[in-house]
Design a protein around this motif. Sequence first.
Motif, mmCIF file in Angstrom:
data_model
loop_
_atom_site.group_PDB
_atom_site.id
_atom_site.type_symbol
_atom_site.label_atom_id
_atom_site.label_comp_id
_atom_site.label_asym_id
_atom_site.label_seq_id
_atom_site.Cartn_x
_atom_site.Cartn_y
_atom_site.Cartn_z
ATOM 1 N N LEU A 172 -114.408 -0.666 -28.219
ATOM 2 C CA LEU A 172 -113.735 0.631 -28.162
ATOM 3 C C LEU A 172 -114.481 1.659 -28.998
ATOM 4 C CD1 LEU A 172 -111.284 1.892 -26.823
ATOM 5 C CD2 LEU A 172 -109.945 1.297 -28.839
ATOM 6 N N GLY A 173 -115.080 1.215 -30.102
ATOM 7 C CA GLY A 173 -115.889 2.115 -30.909
ATOM 8 C C GLY A 173 -117.115 2.617 -30.162
ATOM 9 N N LEU A 174 -117.754 1.735 -29.386
ATOM 10 C CA LEU A 174 -118.899 2.161 -28.564
ATOM 11 C C LEU A 174 -118.462 3.175 -27.516
ATOM 12 C CD1 LEU A 174 -120.722 -1.256 -28.032
ATOM 13 C CD2 LEU A 174 -121.366 0.593 -29.589
ATOM 14 N N ALA A 175 -117.303 2.941 -26.900
ATOM 15 C CA ALA A 175 -116.792 3.904 -25.916
ATOM 16 C C ALA A 175 -116.495 5.245 -26.575
ATOM 17 C CB ALA A 175 -115.529 3.350 -25.260
ATOM 18 N N GLU A 176 -116.006 5.210 -27.824
ATOM 19 C CA GLU A 176 -115.733 6.453 -28.545
ATOM 20 C C GLU A 176 -117.008 7.267 -28.730
ATOM 21 O OE1 GLU A 176 -114.036 7.897 -32.928
ATOM 22 O OE2 GLU A 176 -114.462 5.788 -32.528
ATOM 23 N N LYS A 177 -118.105 6.597 -29.095
ATOM 24 C CA LYS A 177 -119.366 7.317 -29.297
ATOM 25 C C LYS A 177 -119.845 7.970 -28.006
ATOM 26 C CE LYS A 177 -120.921 4.408 -33.129
ATOM 27 N NZ LYS A 177 -121.940 3.429 -33.597
ATOM 28 N N ARG A 178 -119.693 7.269 -26.878
ATOM 29 C CA ARG A 178 -120.098 7.846 -25.593
ATOM 30 C C ARG A 178 -119.253 9.064 -25.255
ATOM 31 N NH1 ARG A 178 -123.201 4.634 -22.165
ATOM 32 N NH2 ARG A 178 -122.241 5.669 -20.373
ATOM 33 N N LEU A 179 -117.940 8.971 -25.517
ATOM 34 C CA LEU A 179 -117.053 10.102 -25.218
ATOM 35 C C LEU A 179 -117.357 11.288 -26.120
ATOM 36 C CD1 LEU A 179 -113.651 8.236 -24.698
ATOM 37 C CD2 LEU A 179 -115.016 9.394 -22.947
ATOM 38 N N LEU A 180 -117.649 11.014 -27.385
ATOM 39 C CA LEU A 180 -117.978 12.111 -28.304
ATOM 40 C C LEU A 180 -119.261 12.802 -27.903
ATOM 41 C CD1 LEU A 180 -116.980 10.548 -31.754
ATOM 42 C CD2 LEU A 180 -115.847 12.419 -30.564
ATOM 43 N N ARG A 181 -120.246 12.022 -27.458
ATOM 44 C CA ARG A 181 -121.507 12.648 -26.998
ATOM 45 C C ARG A 181 -121.269 13.468 -25.750
ATOM 46 N NH1 ARG A 181 -124.079 7.618 -28.398
ATOM 47 N NH2 ARG A 181 -123.925 6.980 -26.228
ATOM 48 N N ARG A 182 -120.377 13.010 -24.889
ATOM 49 C CA ARG A 182 -120.150 13.717 -23.628
ATOM 50 C C ARG A 182 -119.347 14.991 -23.834
ATOM 51 N NH1 ARG A 182 -116.861 11.236 -18.375
ATOM 52 N NH2 ARG A 182 -116.899 13.142 -17.121
#
Length: 283
Positions: free
Chosen positions: A271-281
């Motif tokens: 979930l932390g990895l998904a958070e980083k992708r969403l923040l970059r997007r």
Amino acid sequence: MSASVPEVRADLAGPADAAAPVGTAPRARGGLLARRPVAVLLGLALPLALIVAWQTVTATGWVPAYQLPGPTAVWDAALDLLRRGDLGQHVAISTQRVLLGFAIGAGVGLVAGSAVGLSRLGDVLLSPTLAALRAVPSLAWVPLLILWLKIGEDSKVTLIAIGAFFPVYTTLAAALRHVDPQLVEAGRSFGLRGFALLRTVQLPAVLPALVAGLRLALAQAWLFLVAAELIASSMGLGWLLTDSQQNGRVDRILLAIVLLALLGTATNALLGLAEKRLLRRWS
């Protein structure tokens, strides 16, 4: 249209942001602790120390083996279940139940949280009832779910979904109430309304709070798993806990606890990895 909204956010930036010299690199924070290998090693230090202490108190006889088997005994129990082919099934079934219940509960929580956070009518209609339901303990749902959904997978997944629903709902509803009105008005000036405004402006504005709610929901889903697998289960880590308690297998009880901790940590990391992708997007 979506490319224009970040520009609007940039226009609303504070004077401290505007005063930063062009081309100046952001100051590194954390020093040595910001390095990933060092952070990983420090994060492993306490678990390793606990394992060493665990081995010490069991090997020296300070704690009887029937009360606290050593790490090697727990490892042997894991190998025994693995040779029988049971360990993989317990892990796979519990993980499937948690992920499915989490997805359903978080999805419904997103809808309910958006309705309460963005609509005064939704707040008045839903908040009192959901606040009352939130206070119901997890085990109190078990008899009702057995009566309504019988003892199959539906009742177990539903109980986990109930556990995952409330953290997402409460966190999102509270965060949406405090979105900057100027940011919302800027989005509306670009023609955004309804779901488009929510997806493009409001959800990105509350993304950190939303991810925090999702993390809590995932942890709650693992907590509700044990209660869910009390519903006439024959497989799963929750069932392994209760069955081992009845048979006096403390080594398997500890094994189930360790596996639940590891699986919870692994899913939280994903979930932390998904958070980083969403923040970059969306940043």
